[in-house]
Scaffold this active site. Structure first.
Site, PDB file in Angstrom:
ATOM      1  N   GLU A   1      28.853  30.865  50.162  1.00 35.97           N
ATOM      2  CA  GLU A   1      28.230  30.754  48.839  1.00 35.97           C
ATOM      3  C   GLU A   1      28.485  29.387  48.214  1.00 35.97           C
ATOM      4  O   GLU A   1      27.683  28.873  47.451  1.00 35.97           O
ATOM      5  CB  GLU A   1      28.733  31.847  47.897  1.00 35.97           C
ATOM      6  CG  GLU A   1      28.210  33.241  48.207  1.00 35.97           C
ATOM      7  CD  GLU A   1      29.081  33.985  49.210  1.00 35.97           C
ATOM      8  OE1 GLU A   1      29.986  33.373  49.808  1.00 35.97           O
ATOM      9  OE2 GLU A   1      28.849  35.194  49.411  1.00 35.97           O
TER      10      GLU A   1
ATOM     11  N   PHE B   1      35.475  48.132  44.487  1.00 36.25           N
ATOM     12  CA  PHE B   1      35.319  47.273  45.654  1.00 36.25           C
ATOM     13  C   PHE B   1      34.422  46.080  45.314  1.00 36.25           C
ATOM     14  O   PHE B   1      33.345  46.248  44.761  1.00 36.25           O
ATOM     15  CB  PHE B   1      34.713  48.072  46.824  1.00 36.25           C
ATOM     16  CG  PHE B   1      34.446  47.224  48.038  1.00 36.25           C
ATOM     17  CD1 PHE B   1      35.504  46.637  48.730  1.00 36.25           C
ATOM     18  CD2 PHE B   1      33.149  46.992  48.465  1.00 36.25           C
ATOM     19  CE1 PHE B   1      35.255  45.836  49.835  1.00 36.25           C
ATOM     20  CE2 PHE B   1      32.907  46.195  49.576  1.00 36.25           C
ATOM     21  CZ  PHE B   1      33.965  45.615  50.256  1.00 36.25           C
ATOM     22  N   GLN B   2      34.882  44.895  45.665  1.00 41.12           N
ATOM     23  CA  GLN B   2      34.174  43.635  45.395  1.00 41.12           C
ATOM     24  C   GLN B   2      33.810  43.488  43.915  1.00 41.12           C
ATOM     25  O   GLN B   2      32.741  42.982  43.576  1.00 41.12           O
ATOM     26  CB  GLN B   2      32.931  43.505  46.292  1.00 41.12           C
ATOM     27  CG  GLN B   2      33.322  43.303  47.759  1.00 41.12           C
ATOM     28  CD  GLN B   2      32.173  42.864  48.643  1.00 41.12           C
ATOM     29  OE1 GLN B   2      31.025  43.190  48.385  1.00 41.12           O
ATOM     30  NE2 GLN B   2      32.500  42.134  49.709  1.00 41.12           N
TER      31      GLN B   2
ATOM     32  N   LYS C   1      24.621  46.347  39.538  1.00 37.11           N
ATOM     33  CA  LYS C   1      23.688  46.907  40.518  1.00 37.11           C
ATOM     34  C   LYS C   1      22.739  47.948  39.908  1.00 37.11           C
ATOM     35  O   LYS C   1      21.553  47.975  40.230  1.00 37.11           O
ATOM     36  CB  LYS C   1      24.489  47.531  41.667  1.00 37.11           C
ATOM     37  CG  LYS C   1      23.611  47.957  42.819  1.00 37.11           C
ATOM     38  CD  LYS C   1      24.397  48.206  44.079  1.00 37.11           C
ATOM     39  CE  LYS C   1      23.436  48.706  45.157  1.00 37.11           C
ATOM     40  NZ  LYS C   1      23.919  48.487  46.496  1.00 37.11           N
TER      41      LYS C   1
ATOM     42  N   MET D   1      41.355   7.935  50.717  1.00 38.99           N
ATOM     43  CA  MET D   1      41.596   7.541  49.332  1.00 38.99           C
ATOM     44  C   MET D   1      43.026   7.871  48.922  1.00 38.99           C
ATOM     45  O   MET D   1      43.710   7.057  48.290  1.00 38.99           O
ATOM     46  CB  MET D   1      40.588   8.233  48.405  1.00 38.99           C
ATOM     47  CG  MET D   1      40.634   7.739  46.976  1.00 38.99           C
ATOM     48  SD  MET D   1      40.289   5.983  46.839  1.00 38.99           S
ATOM     49  CE  MET D   1      38.534   6.001  46.451  1.00 38.99           C
TER      50      MET D   1
END
Lengths: 165, 583
Positions: free
Chosen positions: B51, B113-114, B163, B497
């Site tokens: 993602e 969940f999630q 959802k 760097m």
């Protein structure tokens, strides 16, 4: 560093308090007190925030607050007459004798407080006023034994016809 | 017409013109992906390896095209993987709409969940965010989100949609009707905050025309050594032409921040390039010696200013920005106006008072401008004298010569990013996609893919072994979609760097910056379905590049460079021009 009062009108929406306190947290502004409540307008809440900062930072705080979508109005109270008040409840303990409570009530009267609860060994005082007055009251009543203090934080309104809606 | 929440999302994406979206499916966005499947003729969805890559792609798409980028992710880990991408967009004012699914409303707050409170997580790094608990608010919320993302100073907006809201049905019309949000906007207006930021800002110009713009004109008229400093606001507002005309009118050289670097073609003699910590010598020196710095659309980042006191001392600061909160935030200004950069420039260009007044000090200013031009061609401004086998400057200039201007350049973060900013010589606004404010290593792969998809042009990504290892999985994405992507990987076998700082400020103690990776880059490219090349000296690089130019699909060229290559000039942190280290 000075204390400034900022008046805010906000949309009464999910998470608005988090957005405002989150802004202060992420930009490291100091909140001295914050009070919030509904107004006569449907869906509009009013907040009074007391901040401790310099003049430069006050400008930043005002402008950053204005960028929040849920903030409807911002007014820092500077150089304008305003009424600022805070309400405080104080539970003071006493020895249970009449003379003990009489002495406390005398002090409460001087500060124009109100006794709102009386128990055998303690009483609750309701007192409103400016922050300094409330601090002075606490300082004086310390000798009796303070059991609990609850303060609402400052709320403010500009004097006269000027309308923060 | 009755539609489900998921159907409304698709309708509103199309309404907003978002026909290309980036993302990753999952349990809480199954309904949205089902509708994407049904609408695949109208909306193209690109699935990434992670993602984060998708979020950077939406960001790269937005920066390269000026349109709002859209990224979709599922709840929980899908949503948290977006956070770096959203923060990157926030710090560089990139218009982005992130849509996340969440668990159904009845499961929220139960550590389901999630489940994660992504609205809480992203609050400090979004311009605004929402959770939509009622499908009737969905259409208005999405419209509002696109407006907020692109209005005024752009930024990312996140919409979290549980959802069950995606599944719920409601009446849908082309007109979003009056929503709670519109009520808020109307209220803002009634309390004196204008409806949109743009309106608000232009209102400020109008109201302050007497005080602010006149004060600005007064400063410009009385300046003998004016210097323009262009920030990302010039790019966002598409104000390059007006900026050049303004520079011509007042006879000022132009310098830029990293975000404003593509504002003016580098071959213009009066454009000195990037100023600041790793800016060009001529640009930093001009900023330091001017008597008036005219800043357009920049927040005066600490990387650009160095020591703020010495940055402001001895000169006036004039600041123009669409965001009032940027005035006096980092640098105290002597005058300012708030508004769109294009609008402000137009107002300045049409000011009779400025045109009449500007002639007075024309001689001094033309001398000053000639001085700035001389600085640009001075030896100090071209200090790269590397005798190494494959100098970074050679790589970058050879790439520029091979591809010309009609590409989008993306970078990751570190030395290669600064070298690209210094040496590429950009010709066109939005032709550089780079993470400036947040400095996100691992930004480049996703961003380059998004930029190529958005523009239809070839993307050239300059990256390094450090940054590349952070998101190299997206090479698989580039291969899946046959994106015209050329990755130029400057491999110095170190975190260059950080290593440079350790050399200069930490006594050469190379704590965890010698990477010693065993990665076979050519083999890795091949494994992901891309072409891989390698070059260890100039001749090899030129030969390989001439082949890569012909390849329209993803390819990677590993360039082996010396670990001790450094970025110069450098003005140390909290330093000023007097502290500049040339080599």
């Amino acid at each position: 560093m000075k204390k400034y009062t900022v008046i805010l009108l906000v949309a009464d929406r999910h998470g608005v308090l988090t957005r405002i306190s989150g802004l202060f947290a992420k930009r490291a502004y100091n909140i001295d007190s914050l009070s919030v409540g509904r107004t006569h307008m449907n869906g509009v809440s009013r907040m009074t925030i007391v901040v401790e900062c310099g003049d430069d930072l006050l400008e930043q705080i005002e402008e950053q607050l204005k960028k929040l979508v849920d903030v409807l109005y911002v007014e820092p109270v500077i150089d304008r007459p305003a009424v600022t008040r805070e309400l405080m409840l104080v539970k003071v303990g006493h020895g249970g004798t009449y003379s003990d409570s009489a002495r406390i009530i005398e002090v409460i009267n001087v500060f124009r407080g109100k006794v709102v609860d009386m128990a055998p060994d303690s009483l609750i005082v309701e007192i409103t006023g400016q922050e300094e007055k409330l601090n002075a009251f606490l300082q004086y009543t310390e000798r009796f034994g303070i059991l609990e203090v609850s303060r609402t934080g400052v709320t403010a309104m500009l004097r006269g016809g000027s309308r923060t809606n | 017409m009755e539609l489900t929440g998921a159907q409304i999302i698709i309708k509103e994406l199309l309404h907003a013109g978002a026909d290309k979206v980036f993302g990753y499916p999952g349990g809480s966005v199954l309904d949205i992906y089902d509708e994407l499947y049904k609408s695949r003729g109208e909306i193209r969805h690109y699935i990434f390896a992670d993602e984060q890559g998708a979020a950077h792609a939406a960001d790269g798409y937005a920066r390269a095209t000026g349109r709002v980028g859209v990224v979709i992710a599922t709840s929980g880990p899908g949503a948290t993987n977006l956070v770096t991408g959203i923060a990157t967009a926030y710090l560089d004012s990139v218009p982005l709409v992130a849509i996340t699914g969440n668990v159904a409303t009845e499961f929220i707050g139960r550590d389901s969940f999630q489940e994660v409170n992504i609205v809480g997580v992203t609050m400090p790094v979004t311009k605004h965010n929402y959770i939509v608990n009622d499908v009737r608010d969905l259409q208005g919320t999405i419209r509002e989100a696109f407006r907020i993302a692109s209005d005024g100073r752009p930024g990312p907006v996140l919409i979290d949609i549980p959802k069950d809201v995606q599944k719920s049905v409601t009446e849908y019309g082309a007109d979003a009707g009056t929503t709670v949000l519109d009520n808020t906007e109307n209220r803002r207006e009634s309390f004196g905050l204008n409806k949109t930021e743009k309106e608000r800002a232009s209102g400020l110009i109008k109201n302050s025309e007497r005080s602010c713009l006149d004060g600005a004109i007064e400063l410009i008229k009385s300046s003998e050594k004016p210097c323009i400093y262009a920030g990302g606001g010039v790019i966002i507002d598409g104000a390059s032409r007006e900026l050049a005309a303004f520079a011509e009118l007042i006879g000022a050289p132009i310098t830029a921040s990293l975000m404003g670097l593509t504002a003016v073609p580098y071959d213009r003699s009066y454009f000195l390039g990037m100023a600041g910590m790793h800016g060009k010598y001529a640009a930093s020196k001009t900023v330091a010696e001017c008597d008036l710095l005219i800043a357009f659309g920049t927040r005066f980042s600490d990387r650009a200013t160095g020591d703020k006191k010495r940055f402001s001392d001895g000169r006036k600061i004039l600041q123009f920005d669409i965001d009032r909160a940027e005035i006096n935030k980092n640098i105290k200004t002597d005058a300012y106006a708030v508004g769109g950069i294009k609008e402000i420039l137009k107002a300045l260009l049409s000011s009779k008072e400025l045109r009449d007044g500007i002639v007075n000090r024309a001689a001094a200013r033309s001398e000053w401008r000639a001085y700035a031009k001389r600085l640009k061609s001075s030896p100090e401004n071209d200090i790269e004298r590397s005798s190494k086998r494959l100098p970074p400057k050679f790589v970058i200039e050879t790439v520029k010569a091979a591809f010309g201007g009609n590409i989008v350049v993306a970078t990751d973060v570190g030395q290669h990013q600064m070298w690209t900013a210094q040496y590429f010589g950009f010709e066109r606004p939005r032709s550089l996609v780079t993470s400036g404010g947040l400095g996100t290593m691992g930004y480049g792969m996703g961003a380059a893919i998004g930029a190529a998809i958005g523009t239809g042009l070839r993307a050239v990504l300059f990256t390094s072994d450090g940054s590349f290892h952070m998101n190299l999985n997206e090479l698989a994405t580039a291969a899946s979609y046959n994106v015209p992507l050329t990755v130029i990987l400057l491999d110095n076998n170190a975190l260059g760097m950080v290593r440079q700082w350790q050399t200069m400020f930490y006594g050469g103690r190379y704590s965890e910056t010698a990477l010693d990776r065993k990665t076979d880059y050519v083999g890795l490219a091949k494994a992901f379905g891309a072409r891989g090349f390698q070059a260890e000296d100039r001749a090899e690089f030129s030969a390989v590049l001439s082949e890569a130019v012909k390849i329209k699909t993803p390819c990677l060229i590993r360039c082996v460079i010396d670990s001790d290559e450094s970025v110069f000039p450098m003005i140390p942190p909290d330093g000023a021009i007097g502290d500049i280290i040339i080599r």
